[in-house]
Design an enzyme around this catalytic site. Structure first.
Site, short mmCIF file in Angstrom:
data_model
loop_
_atom_site.label_atom_id
_atom_site.label_comp_id
_atom_site.label_asym_id
_atom_site.label_seq_id
_atom_site.Cartn_x
_atom_site.Cartn_y
_atom_site.Cartn_z
N GLY A 127 -26.57 59.97 136.57
CA GLY A 127 -27.91 60.43 136.23
C GLY A 127 -28.37 61.68 136.92
O GLY A 127 -27.58 62.54 137.30
N SER A 128 -29.67 61.75 137.10
CA SER A 128 -30.39 62.97 137.45
C SER A 128 -29.88 63.64 138.72
O SER A 128 -29.51 62.98 139.69
CB SER A 128 -31.86 62.62 137.65
OG SER A 128 -32.51 63.65 138.32
N SER A 129 -29.92 64.98 138.70
CA SER A 129 -29.52 65.74 139.87
C SER A 129 -30.54 65.60 140.99
O SER A 129 -30.27 65.99 142.12
CB SER A 129 -29.37 67.20 139.50
OG SER A 129 -30.64 67.75 139.21
N SER A 130 -31.73 65.07 140.71
CA SER A 130 -32.70 64.82 141.78
C SER A 130 -32.19 63.77 142.74
O SER A 130 -32.78 63.56 143.81
CB SER A 130 -34.04 64.39 141.19
OG SER A 130 -34.56 65.40 140.37
#
Lengths: 139, 413
Positions: free
Chosen positions: A61-64
């Site tokens: 999932g997200s690069s955050s």
């Protein structure tokens, strides 16, 4: 045991093994203020991972996720070390930045996770991640 | 790792301690992704203005303290604040102040105050073949697919390291051979509508499993905004960074060219029922449910989209309990303010939000009722991230619902 690995972040760590079969996105899946897994669909939901040696197939999932892991390392709520089934740049970056900013080391290695299959959940281990290998001793 | 002389100098600190710091992290990252050298980039898009904790501030303020400057033109993604309309944001003071400091820190590094998730619809739009380092999933898929610029999926910290060094690891979608299609989706013949493009994006994202999709049978879009909507939802349901649409996107003049002459690893024959099911998954609310707000512009509304909206607001009356939010960039906001479009939109009951998005800030907090949107991306994420019920609908359905005060369906398109 000594396992051939790619050391994404080198260093030493010790903790109880947490063996995950499912990937986790740290963003939306990990609470950096408590170290708890908050993804309801994850098998480790509700468990605290602070100080554990987490073995996971890969990130998701997200690069955050990089920020969430780095923040958890800063706060001392991150896993003691993470062993990945495949190199995951998003997880690696979180640990690289935290080490550079705060001098806090969360070693990250990528290796064939099957090598660890013989060890049980919760086993206390000490490990060293080097550039090309993972050395692991079960207590 | 093979480094050029300039890159070696950067790593050694001969070009300042900020670029040395960025290069150190970039080289570590390049190693993790298996790159053997770096490439020069012409621009960067940084998603560093959303506050994820103290580390977000510490990282950018360390670079500011080292007097760093970005090495290439660098646009900024949305922040946590609408700097032009701060009263819209309902957040605690500490969070607002951190959000503002993050935005200001990036500006001090020389980043452009674009604050948009659609940098491809600003004057910084890259060109075909440009090597760029972009963050923000919808911007990445648009740049790669619709423009034919080349970027991998960059994110937190690394996007800024690329901007500070003007370099990216030479791997993945930066390399032509890695951009060919892998899985083929054959569509049933369908009329071109906004919702069709969202349905296709949602389905392709879900079923591509990490492979590059090629879509055959997509009708020509009314504007590139429909491809923007397709990419945004595909990147949400399946981390898609590049798609090819045969006869439409620049690297897919023909199926053969999109695939590089290879056979697809998989062929998915899509039915109308599959498309309807993909769309249905984007609504947690039902027809007739009470509406609280309509949110448009995820990704940020373009000038063309504003024009289409304004033409529909003639004689439009919004229900008293419904808010109509439209998210956009400050560049587009300036354009519609100058042309008088903004006052027409406001007269029709619309609130225009700039620099940020109702999806990432607390604008939608405390809503009693459903949020309706024409964005597949927002519909996919909002139930989990905002804890609200959503209904996906075309622009016409969104407006009919805003007028009725409840979710209205206009029948199959």
């Amino acid at each position: 045991m000594i396992i051939a690995a790619l050391g994404l972040v080198e260093g030493d760590a010790a903790g109880a093994l947490a063996l995950w079969r499912a990937p986790l996105s740290f963003w939306g899946g990990y609470d950096s203020t408590t170290g708890r897994v908050i993804d309801r669909t994850h098998p480790a939901f509700g468990e605290t991972m602070a100080g554990r040696v987490v073995v996971m197939p890969l990130g998701r999932g997200s690069s955050s996720a990089s920020s969430v892991l780095a923040e958890a390392i800063r706060l001392g709520t991150a896993p003691a070390a993470i062993v990945l089934g495949a190199p995951d740049p998003i997880i690696a970056v979180g640990a690289i930045v935290a080490r550079r900013l705060y001098g806090k080391v969360c070693p990250i290695a990528a290796c064939d996770a099957a090598a660890l299959a013989g060890l049980g959940e919760g086993t206390m281990v000490r490990l060293t991640v080097a550039r090309d290998r993972l050395e692991l001793v079960a207590d | 790792m093979r480094l050029t002389k300039i890159e070696q100098e950067m790593a050694a600190g001969a070009r300042g301690s900020a670029s040395a710091f960025a290069m150190e992290i970039l080289l570590r990252y390049a190693e993790a992704v298996g790159a053997e050298e770096l490439i020069e980039i012409t621009q960067a898009h940084v998603d560093g203005c959303l506050y994820h904790g103290q580390v977000s501030l510490d990282f950018v303020e360390l670079l500011v303290g080292k007097e760093g400057r970005v090495a290439v033109p660098t646009t900024l993604n949305v922040g946590s604040m609408d700097l032009l309309h701060p009263h819209l944001i309902r957040a605690p003071a500490a969070e607002r102040s951190a959000g503002r400091r993050l935005m200001e820190g990036h500006l001090a590094l020389g980043c452009e105050p674009s604050f948009t998730c659609a940098p491809y619809q600003t004057r910084f739009r890259p060109r075909f073949g440009d090597q760029i380092a972009w963050a923000e999933s919808n911007a990445i898929v648009f740049a790669n697919s619709v423009i034919g610029a080349r970027t991998n999926r960059y994110g937190d910290f690394i996007d800024l390291c690329c901007a500070m060094t003007g370099r990216a690891p030479a791997c993945g979608l930066h390399i032509a051979a890695n951009r060919l299609g892998e899985v083929l989706f054959r569509l049933p013949s369908s009329p071109a509508t906004e919702s069709l493009f969202v349905a296709v994006g949602a389905l392709v994202g879900e079923k591509s499993a990490g492979r590059i999709p090629v879509i055959e049978g997509l009708p020509p879009p009314e504007s590139e905004d429909w491809l923007k909507a397709l990419g945004a939802v595909a990147a949400s349901t399946g981390s898609i960074a590049l798609f090819h649409a045969v006869g439409i996107t620049p690297e897919a003049p023909t199926l053969g060219e999109a695939m590089g002459g290879r056979a697809p690893s998989d062929v998915v024959d899509v039915t109308r029922a599959d498309l309807a099911a993909a769309l249905a998954k984007l609504s947690t609310a039902r027809e007739g449910d009470r509406l609280a707000a309509v949110s448009l512009g995820t990704p940020h509304f373009s000038l063309l989209e504003f024009e289409a909206l304004a033409s529909r607001l003639v004689g439009f009356r919004i229900a008293p309990h419904v808010e109509l939010y439209v998210n956009t960039s400050r560049e587009t906001l300036a354009a519609i303010t100058g042309s008088g479009l903004l006052s027409r939109l406001q007269a029709g009951g619309a609130t225009v939000v700039a620099d940020t998005c109702v999806y990432v800030t607390s604008i939608l907090a405390d809503l009693k009722g459903v949020v309706m949107t024409n964005s597949g991306k927002m519909a996919h994420y909002a139930p989990g991230n905002l804890g609200v019920d959503v209904a996906f609908g075309s622009l016409d359905e969104c407006l009919a619902s805003a007028s009725a005060g409840r979710v209205v369906r206009l029948g199959l398109e």
